[in-house]
Design a protein around this motif. Sequence first.
Motif, PDB file in Angstrom:
ATOM      1  N   TYR A   4       0.851  -1.185   0.000  1.00 56.89           N
ATOM      2  CA  TYR A   4       0.000   0.000   0.000  1.00 56.89           C
ATOM      3  C   TYR A   4       0.895   1.246   0.000  1.00 56.89           C
ATOM      4  CZ  TYR A   4       1.157   0.752   4.920  1.00 56.89           C
ATOM      5  OH  TYR A   4       1.840   0.987   6.083  1.00 56.89           O
ATOM      6  N   PRO A   5       0.412   2.387  -0.519  1.00 55.79           N
ATOM      7  CA  PRO A   5       1.226   3.602  -0.560  1.00 55.79           C
ATOM      8  C   PRO A   5       1.173   4.363   0.767  1.00 55.79           C
ATOM      9  CG  PRO A   5      -0.861   3.963  -1.680  1.00 55.79           C
ATOM     10  CD  PRO A   5      -0.844   2.522  -1.262  1.00 55.79           C
ATOM     11  N   ARG A   6       2.347   4.892   1.176  1.00 57.53           N
ATOM     12  CA  ARG A   6       2.426   5.725   2.373  1.00 57.53           C
ATOM     13  C   ARG A   6       3.490   6.786   2.125  1.00 57.53           C
ATOM     14  NH1 ARG A   6       3.784   2.618   7.719  1.00 57.53           N
ATOM     15  NH2 ARG A   6       5.874   3.490   7.678  1.00 57.53           N
ATOM     16  N   ASN A   7       3.087   8.029   2.186  1.00 51.51           N
ATOM     17  CA  ASN A   7       3.995   9.148   1.915  1.00 51.51           C
ATOM     18  C   ASN A   7       4.663   9.010   0.544  1.00 51.51           C
ATOM     19  OD1 ASN A   7       3.460  10.248   4.483  1.00 51.51           O
ATOM     20  ND2 ASN A   7       5.111   9.046   5.409  1.00 51.51           N
ATOM     21  N   GLY A   8       3.897   8.509  -0.414  1.00 50.71           N
ATOM     22  CA  GLY A   8       4.413   8.371  -1.762  1.00 50.71           C
ATOM     23  C   GLY A   8       5.333   7.186  -1.971  1.00 50.71           C
ATOM     24  N   VAL A   9       5.453   6.318  -0.961  1.00 47.42           N
ATOM     25  CA  VAL A   9       6.327   5.148  -1.041  1.00 47.42           C
ATOM     26  C   VAL A   9       5.503   3.914  -0.699  1.00 47.42           C
ATOM     27  CG1 VAL A   9       8.463   4.091  -0.206  1.00 47.42           C
ATOM     28  CG2 VAL A   9       8.266   6.571  -0.303  1.00 47.42           C
ATOM     29  N   GLU A  10       5.838   2.792  -1.314  1.00 48.99           N
ATOM     30  CA  GLU A  10       5.086   1.560  -1.103  1.00 48.99           C
ATOM     31  C   GLU A  10       5.591   0.801   0.126  1.00 48.99           C
ATOM     32  OE1 GLU A  10       3.116  -1.205  -4.367  1.00 48.99           O
ATOM     33  OE2 GLU A  10       5.230  -1.695  -4.086  1.00 48.99           O
ATOM     34  N   TYR A  11       4.676   0.470   1.026  1.00 48.77           N
ATOM     35  CA  TYR A  11       4.968  -0.321   2.217  1.00 48.77           C
ATOM     36  C   TYR A  11       4.200  -1.638   2.159  1.00 48.77           C
ATOM     37  CZ  TYR A  11       7.487   3.296   4.841  1.00 48.77           C
ATOM     38  OH  TYR A  11       8.408   4.202   5.263  1.00 48.77           O
ATOM     39  N   LEU A  12       4.515  -2.520   3.084  1.00 45.28           N
ATOM     40  CA  LEU A  12       3.848  -3.817   3.158  1.00 45.28           C
ATOM     41  C   LEU A  12       3.045  -3.909   4.443  1.00 45.28           C
ATOM     42  CD1 LEU A  12       3.518  -6.705   1.915  1.00 45.28           C
ATOM     43  CD2 LEU A  12       5.413  -7.393   3.390  1.00 45.28           C
ATOM     44  N   LYS A  13       1.769  -4.215   4.308  1.00 42.15           N
ATOM     45  CA  LYS A  13       0.900  -4.451   5.461  1.00 42.15           C
ATOM     46  C   LYS A  13       0.695  -5.951   5.626  1.00 42.15           C
ATOM     47  CE  LYS A  13      -3.748  -3.583   7.281  1.00 42.15           C
ATOM     48  NZ  LYS A  13      -4.125  -5.014   7.397  1.00 42.15           N
ATOM     49  N   ILE A  14       1.002  -6.478   6.794  1.00 43.40           N
ATOM     50  CA  ILE A  14       0.790  -7.896   7.071  1.00 43.40           C
ATOM     51  C   ILE A  14      -0.678  -8.099   7.431  1.00 43.40           C
ATOM     52  CG2 ILE A  14       1.474  -9.870   8.467  1.00 43.40           C
ATOM     53  CD1 ILE A  14       3.642  -8.826   6.614  1.00 43.40           C
ATOM     54  N   ASP A  15      -1.385  -8.833   6.605  1.00 39.90           N
ATOM     55  CA  ASP A  15      -2.823  -9.039   6.799  1.00 39.90           C
ATOM     56  C   ASP A  15      -3.133 -10.202   7.732  1.00 39.90           C
ATOM     57  OD1 ASP A  15      -3.550  -6.960   4.966  1.00 39.90           O
ATOM     58  OD2 ASP A  15      -3.030  -8.321   3.330  1.00 39.90           O
TER      59      ASP A  15
END
Length: 249
Positions: A162-173
């Motif tokens: 998902y995007p955060r501050n214009g950078v892609e991060y990973l959310k552990i579902d």
Amino acid sequence: MKTHFSIFLQIFVVILIAENNRAAIAPSIKTCPRNSPNLAECLIKAVDVMKPQISTGYYGPNLISDVNLTRVLIGDIAVNRNINVKLLGMYIVGMNNFKIEKLRINPEKFKIEIIVSIPHMDGFAKYSLGWNLGIFAIQGAGDENFSLDNTKVLMKLSGTRYPRNGVEYLKIDSAEMTIKSGNLRVYFDNLFNGQKALEKAANEVINQNIELFKGEVFPPIEQNLSKILLRLATQIFDSAPYEEFFPIK
């Protein structure tokens, strides 16, 4: 001139934020290119190198986890079915001696399956127990300790980018931890109000029926371990952008 300076300042701030995001990964975390044909092998080696950090929870100044595998706090377990048992403040030592036996990963959809072996673990808890085993009704409250030998554990993780501050991060579902096998032996102090002969005999009966005991207590233990795994994975992957963990090279 002021307008040009304002635009330059905004660009500088955006670049600075982006650089801070890219530099966020803890130096102890070894990265693996996601387009590598040997990604699974790379991850196994990376985790092996990081065992000291995984044991303590300290990965660097920018990543300190409240989860460490030297002493894993399972918490409280309560079962009231075939066995009436409460295990309070349970913790396990020895999980940090794990070895990865097998790893599979899909880096794009981010799904990981890991099988680890753990040669020996010891566990401790305060307990209250009531268990009717035919003609033998076992009761007591006090200290419980157990050992697990030759344990195999299956861990599964899945996440979304998902995007955060214009950078892609990973959310552990989701995270799941299942104890596939292990030789369990338990001992309950103070059964039958501390009558040692009855206490010893009752513990022998419990260990003769250990598969029944495992069938009752392992599922809630696995649920608590899954929550711990989810918390650890979330803390790690929340610390830096996805590209830092799995770059393309």
